[in-house]
Design a protein around this motif. Structure first.
Motif, PDB file in Angstrom:
ATOM      1  N   LYS A  12      40.508  -2.894  99.286  1.00 16.59           N
ATOM      2  CA  LYS A  12      40.964  -2.897  97.924  1.00 16.59           C
ATOM      3  C   LYS A  12      39.655  -3.372  96.969  1.00 16.59           C
ATOM      4  O   LYS A  12      39.547  -3.071  95.889  1.00 16.59           O
ATOM      5  CB  LYS A  12      41.873  -3.910  97.819  1.00 16.59           C
ATOM      6  N   GLU A  13      38.996  -4.276  97.566  1.00 12.57           N
ATOM      7  CA  GLU A  13      37.985  -4.936  96.835  1.00 12.57           C
ATOM      8  C   GLU A  13      36.945  -3.695  96.514  1.00 12.57           C
ATOM      9  O   GLU A  13      36.045  -3.803  95.431  1.00 12.57           O
ATOM     10  CB  GLU A  13      37.111  -5.895  97.453  1.00 12.57           C
ATOM     11  N   THR A  14      36.741  -2.698  97.357  1.00 17.30           N
ATOM     12  CA  THR A  14      35.891  -1.700  96.918  1.00 17.30           C
ATOM     13  C   THR A  14      36.384  -0.538  96.339  1.00 17.30           C
ATOM     14  O   THR A  14      35.635   0.536  96.408  1.00 17.30           O
ATOM     15  CB  THR A  14      35.247  -1.186  98.358  1.00 17.30           C
ATOM     16  N   ASN A  15      37.708  -0.531  95.868  1.00 14.92           N
ATOM     17  CA  ASN A  15      38.278   0.454  94.927  1.00 14.92           C
ATOM     18  C   ASN A  15      38.409   1.906  95.831  1.00 14.92           C
ATOM     19  O   ASN A  15      38.560   2.928  95.546  1.00 14.92           O
ATOM     20  CB  ASN A  15      37.503   0.998  93.803  1.00 14.92           C
ATOM     21  N   VAL A  16      39.063   1.613  97.299  1.00 10.43           N
ATOM     22  CA  VAL A  16      39.278   2.800  97.980  1.00 10.43           C
ATOM     23  C   VAL A  16      40.658   3.688  97.492  1.00 10.43           C
ATOM     24  O   VAL A  16      40.665   4.639  97.720  1.00 10.43           O
ATOM     25  CB  VAL A  16      39.199   2.532  99.558  1.00 10.43           C
ATOM     26  N   GLN A  18      43.075   5.210  95.270  1.00 18.88           N
ATOM     27  CA  GLN A  18      42.862   5.986  94.029  1.00 18.88           C
ATOM     28  C   GLN A  18      44.510   6.211  93.707  1.00 18.88           C
ATOM     29  O   GLN A  18      45.112   6.624  94.498  1.00 18.88           O
ATOM     30  CB  GLN A  18      42.028   7.319  93.929  1.00 18.88           C
ATOM     31  N   THR A  19      44.451   6.492  92.489  1.00 19.66           N
ATOM     32  CA  THR A  19      45.943   6.996  92.018  1.00 19.66           C
ATOM     33  C   THR A  19      45.774   7.959  90.942  1.00 19.66           C
ATOM     34  O   THR A  19      44.720   8.131  90.123  1.00 19.66           O
ATOM     35  CB  THR A  19      46.634   5.870  91.046  1.00 19.66           C
ATOM     36  N   GLN A  32      48.472   9.333  95.225  1.00 20.57           N
ATOM     37  CA  GLN A  32      47.501   8.230  95.867  1.00 20.57           C
ATOM     38  C   GLN A  32      46.625   8.866  96.775  1.00 20.57           C
ATOM     39  O   GLN A  32      46.815   9.815  97.386  1.00 20.57           O
ATOM     40  CB  GLN A  32      48.235   7.214  96.563  1.00 20.57           C
ATOM     41  N   GLN A  35      40.284   6.799  98.840  1.00 22.29           N
ATOM     42  CA  GLN A  35      38.623   7.395  98.809  1.00 22.29           C
ATOM     43  C   GLN A  35      37.723   6.549  99.642  1.00 22.29           C
ATOM     44  O   GLN A  35      37.302   5.367  99.105  1.00 22.29           O
ATOM     45  CB  GLN A  35      38.316   7.481  97.178  1.00 22.29           C
ATOM     46  N   GLN A  38      34.203   5.169  98.782  1.00 23.88           N
ATOM     47  CA  GLN A  38      33.804   3.779  98.154  1.00 23.88           C
ATOM     48  C   GLN A  38      33.648   2.700  98.838  1.00 23.88           C
ATOM     49  O   GLN A  38      32.554   2.121  98.391  1.00 23.88           O
ATOM     50  CB  GLN A  38      35.153   3.666  97.342  1.00 23.88           C
TER      51      GLN A  38
END
Length: 194
Positions: A12-16, A18-19, A32, A35, A38
């Motif tokens: 979550k911290e690294t924006n894995v 995606q929506t 969803q 990724q 990231q």
């Protein structure tokens, strides 16, 4: 060993996650997308995650001579896992739609191989790598994935460790509610457009 919550926090911290509206490599659609590239931007985080594969290998007393990842998602993971293990690494890549070893890469007969990948839905790319290893006389002793989003068990003919198992709804294109709503499509991943 990291807990599932700690792994999810890293992702979550690294924006894995995606929506949007995604056309997955499997041909399915989803709202969803994981990724995983990231998280690979952060060597310290990637190393933490790869260390989970290494801990699994050690805990299972697996002999590993070679770590292989399918391009592109598995390349960094294979490299870092092999670096921690102190062993050799390489990657497979697509040529004319088929996963192959190029660049002089090959598996020596009898080599014990651990295959790593960033995310699986159907496990197709990993299965292709497993087949190449077998064809060249190697033995796949395990498979490690960062994120397993497969709705059912995937059989690679070797033990599977998934750092995170997550259920993300997918749709057949003909029944996709996002298509019906006219939501713009993105095609992520190694065979994607965006």
């Amino acid at each position: 060993m990291l807990t599932q919550d700690q792994i999810l926090t890293i992702l979550k911290e690294t924006n894995v996650l995606q929506t949007g509206h995604f056309n997955l490599t499997s041909g399915k659609h989803s709202g969803q997308y994981m990724q995983c590239a990231q998280v690979l931007q952060y060597p310290d985080k990637a190393s933490q995650l790869c260390n989970e594969f290494v801990e699994y290998i050690k805990n299972q007393n697996l002999q590993v001579d070679l770590v292989i990842g399918p391009a592109t998602g598995g390349i960094i993971l294979a490299f870092e896992t092999a670096r921690i293990l102190g062993t050799k690494t390489m990657f497979a890549e697509r040529e004319n739609g088929k996963m192959v070893f190029r660049r002089g890469f090959f598996v020596e007969p009898g080599q014990k191989v651990f295959v790593v990948e960033d995310v699986i839905t159907t496990g197709g790319s990993v299965k292709e790598v497993v087949e190449i290893v077998k064809e060249q006389g190697g033995e796949v002793v395990g498979v490690g994935v960062l994120v397993n989003r497969s709705p059912q068990e995937v059989d690679f003919g070797a033990p599977l460790i998934s750092l995170l198992k997550i259920n993300i709804e997918t749709y057949d294109p003909a029944q996709c509610p996002l298509c019906a709503q006219g939501v713009e499509m993105k095609k992520p991943g190694s065979r994607g457009l965006k």
